[in-house]
Design a protein around this motif. Structure first.
Motif, PDB file in Angstrom:
ATOM      1  N   ASP A 289      38.018  41.451  27.506  1.00 18.81           N
ATOM      2  CA  ASP A 289      38.345  40.166  28.208  1.00 18.81           C
ATOM      3  C   ASP A 289      37.124  39.279  27.873  1.00 18.81           C
ATOM      4  O   ASP A 289      37.378  37.975  27.857  1.00 18.81           O
ATOM      5  CB  ASP A 289      38.656  40.335  29.781  1.00 18.81           C
ATOM      6  N   GLY A 290      36.011  39.777  28.434  1.00 22.15           N
ATOM      7  CA  GLY A 290      34.669  39.008  28.245  1.00 22.15           C
ATOM      8  C   GLY A 290      34.644  38.453  26.982  1.00 22.15           C
ATOM      9  O   GLY A 290      34.114  37.021  26.579  1.00 22.15           O
ATOM     10  N   ILE A 291      35.097  39.226  25.751  1.00 21.14           N
ATOM     11  CA  ILE A 291      34.798  38.879  24.325  1.00 21.14           C
ATOM     12  C   ILE A 291      35.832  37.520  24.203  1.00 21.14           C
ATOM     13  O   ILE A 291      35.455  36.581  23.362  1.00 21.14           O
ATOM     14  CB  ILE A 291      35.146  39.725  23.404  1.00 21.14           C
ATOM     15  N   ILE A 292      36.966  37.664  24.945  1.00 20.04           N
ATOM     16  CA  ILE A 292      38.000  36.588  24.553  1.00 20.04           C
ATOM     17  C   ILE A 292      37.565  35.375  25.254  1.00 20.04           C
ATOM     18  O   ILE A 292      37.302  34.390  24.659  1.00 20.04           O
ATOM     19  CB  ILE A 292      39.262  37.101  25.239  1.00 20.04           C
ATOM     20  N   GLU A 293      36.931  35.453  26.477  1.00 18.06           N
ATOM     21  CA  GLU A 293      36.545  34.408  27.122  1.00 18.06           C
ATOM     22  C   GLU A 293      35.421  33.663  26.375  1.00 18.06           C
ATOM     23  O   GLU A 293      35.281  32.301  26.425  1.00 18.06           O
ATOM     24  CB  GLU A 293      35.914  34.880  28.563  1.00 18.06           C
ATOM     25  N   GLU A 294      34.731  34.458  25.841  1.00 18.97           N
ATOM     26  CA  GLU A 294      33.463  33.797  25.132  1.00 18.97           C
ATOM     27  C   GLU A 294      33.835  33.081  23.853  1.00 18.97           C
ATOM     28  O   GLU A 294      33.526  31.896  23.722  1.00 18.97           O
ATOM     29  CB  GLU A 294      32.400  35.030  24.679  1.00 18.97           C
TER      30      GLU A 294
ATOM     31  N   PHE B 134      47.348  33.646  24.240  1.00 12.60           N
ATOM     32  CA  PHE B 134      46.163  34.834  24.795  1.00 12.60           C
ATOM     33  C   PHE B 134      46.491  36.116  24.212  1.00 12.60           C
ATOM     34  O   PHE B 134      45.622  36.651  23.521  1.00 12.60           O
ATOM     35  CB  PHE B 134      46.235  34.778  26.372  1.00 12.60           C
ATOM     36  N   ARG B 135      47.867  36.443  23.891  1.00 14.35           N
ATOM     37  CA  ARG B 135      48.102  37.691  23.365  1.00 14.35           C
ATOM     38  C   ARG B 135      47.435  37.863  21.679  1.00 14.35           C
ATOM     39  O   ARG B 135      47.101  38.705  21.292  1.00 14.35           O
ATOM     40  CB  ARG B 135      49.650  38.000  23.191  1.00 14.35           C
ATOM     41  N   LYS B 136      47.764  36.493  21.044  1.00 17.23           N
ATOM     42  CA  LYS B 136      47.455  36.506  19.580  1.00 17.23           C
ATOM     43  C   LYS B 136      45.929  36.401  19.698  1.00 17.23           C
ATOM     44  O   LYS B 136      45.408  37.276  18.697  1.00 17.23           O
ATOM     45  CB  LYS B 136      47.608  34.988  18.986  1.00 17.23           C
TER      46      LYS B 136
ATOM     47  N   PRO C  86      45.339  35.615  36.208  1.00 15.67           N
ATOM     48  CA  PRO C  86      46.707  34.694  36.232  1.00 15.67           C
ATOM     49  C   PRO C  86      47.928  35.262  36.529  1.00 15.67           C
ATOM     50  O   PRO C  86      48.914  34.715  37.115  1.00 15.67           O
ATOM     51  CB  PRO C  86      46.797  34.096  34.780  1.00 15.67           C
ATOM     52  N   LEU C  87      48.233  36.634  35.771  1.00 10.49           N
ATOM     53  CA  LEU C  87      49.696  37.235  36.450  1.00 10.49           C
ATOM     54  C   LEU C  87      49.987  37.489  37.339  1.00 10.49           C
ATOM     55  O   LEU C  87      51.217  37.588  37.836  1.00 10.49           O
ATOM     56  CB  LEU C  87      49.719  38.394  35.432  1.00 10.49           C
ATOM     57  N   ILE C  88      49.183  37.474  38.462  1.00  8.72           N
ATOM     58  CA  ILE C  88      49.219  37.857  40.085  1.00  8.72           C
ATOM     59  C   ILE C  88      48.858  36.907  40.844  1.00  8.72           C
ATOM     60  O   ILE C  88      49.113  36.997  42.262  1.00  8.72           O
ATOM     61  CB  ILE C  88      48.819  39.347  40.262  1.00  8.72           C
ATOM     62  N   LYS C  89      48.707  35.836  40.259  1.00  7.35           N
ATOM     63  CA  LYS C  89      47.945  34.670  41.088  1.00  7.35           C
ATOM     64  C   LYS C  89      48.983  34.149  42.192  1.00  7.35           C
ATOM     65  O   LYS C  89      50.212  33.712  41.978  1.00  7.35           O
ATOM     66  CB  LYS C  89      47.714  33.439  40.393  1.00  7.35           C
TER      67      LYS C  89
ATOM     68  N   ILE D  42      42.590  30.076  30.218  1.00  5.24           N
ATOM     69  CA  ILE D  42      43.394  30.426  28.770  1.00  5.24           C
ATOM     70  C   ILE D  42      45.045  30.413  29.198  1.00  5.24           C
ATOM     71  O   ILE D  42      45.713  29.609  28.363  1.00  5.24           O
ATOM     72  CB  ILE D  42      42.951  31.676  28.307  1.00  5.24           C
ATOM     73  N   PHE D  43      45.277  31.288  30.186  1.00  6.50           N
ATOM     74  CA  PHE D  43      46.737  31.002  30.541  1.00  6.50           C
ATOM     75  C   PHE D  43      47.576  29.918  30.856  1.00  6.50           C
ATOM     76  O   PHE D  43      48.146  29.505  30.519  1.00  6.50           O
ATOM     77  CB  PHE D  43      46.813  32.167  31.620  1.00  6.50           C
ATOM     78  N   GLU D  44      46.401  28.931  31.659  1.00  5.79           N
ATOM     79  CA  GLU D  44      47.079  27.928  32.284  1.00  5.79           C
ATOM     80  C   GLU D  44      47.160  26.641  31.064  1.00  5.79           C
ATOM     81  O   GLU D  44      47.941  26.008  31.070  1.00  5.79           O
ATOM     82  CB  GLU D  44      45.841  27.607  33.064  1.00  5.79           C
ATOM     83  N   GLN D  45      45.906  26.789  30.180  1.00  8.17           N
ATOM     84  CA  GLN D  45      45.975  25.735  29.209  1.00  8.17           C
ATOM     85  C   GLN D  45      46.790  25.876  27.943  1.00  8.17           C
ATOM     86  O   GLN D  45      47.190  25.010  27.314  1.00  8.17           O
ATOM     87  CB  GLN D  45      44.725  25.220  28.980  1.00  8.17           C
ATOM     88  N   ARG D  46      46.652  27.290  27.448  1.00  6.87           N
ATOM     89  CA  ARG D  46      47.037  27.477  26.302  1.00  6.87           C
ATOM     90  C   ARG D  46      48.307  28.572  26.298  1.00  6.87           C
ATOM     91  O   ARG D  46      48.959  28.724  25.227  1.00  6.87           O
ATOM     92  CB  ARG D  46      46.156  28.100  25.239  1.00  6.87           C
TER      93      ARG D  46
END
Ligand code: S3P
Length: 171
Positions: free
Chosen positions: A35-40, A58-60, A122-125, A49-53
């Motif tokens: 997750d940290g690597i994705i955020e970076e 995200f899965r890709k 995001p999935l449980i917000k 990422i979930f919200e905007q894209r």
């Protein structure tokens, strides 16, 4: 040192990142947090990422960075996201590339752990307690058959990092 790629799998709230840090320290290898690597790479939080894209994007990215990071590194403990093994061909890839450990908790424990930081994910917000418990029960039912393909399944309530060290050293 041969084959010291270790993947930690489990549902959201299982404490994968914390345990990955401790295990990596004991094995004396780098700790990687997908997750940290994705955020970076994306330059924003997972929530954003979930919200905007969107989740598909995200899965890709998650799949691409799982592949890239794994092939570029030989020794590590990697904490995966809760959904990582369950999308695309990720579980096949994980099994082919190293040892995998499923950190197992029941839905009730996971839901109460997640209640403590419900807005980070995001999935449980915004879910209330009952909705969250139902979500965890249903999603775990779908995901657990994939998690159970790991080399090792350990009870999260009882497992200490040094027990995992022994597991990773088994053939
Ligand atoms: C997800 C779990 C999260 C993160 C994203 C999606 C999931 O990781 O990858 O919010 O699908 O279960 P954690 O398991 O580290 O919370």
């Amino acid at each position: 040192m041969s084959n010291s790629r270790v993947f930690l799998l489990g549902f959201m709230g299982a404490g994968k990142t914390t345990l990955a840090r401790k295990l990596a320290q004991q094995l004396n290898v780098p700790c990687l947090d997908l997750d940290g690597i994705i955020e970076e790479k994306e330059g924003m939080s997972i929530a954003r990422i979930f919200e905007q894209r969107g989740e598909d994007h995200f899965r890709k990215v998650e799949q691409a960075l799982l592949h890239e990071t794994t092939t570029n590194n030989e020794h590590f403990v990697m904490a995966l996201g809760g959904g990582t093994p369950c999308f695309h061909n990720n579980m096949e890839f994980i099994k082919a590339m190293g040892k995998s450990i499923y950190l197992k908790y029941n839905a009730g424990i996971l839901a109460s752990r997640l209640m403590q930081s419900p807005n980070k994910r995001p999935l449980i917000k915004g879910m209330d307690k009952e909705t969250l418990l139902r979500y965890v029960e249903e999603t775990l039912k779908l995901r657990e058959p994939v998690y159970l393909q790991s080399n090792f399944t350990v009870d999260g309530t009882k497992t200490k990092p040094n027990q995992l060290v022994q597991l990773t050293q088994q053939a």
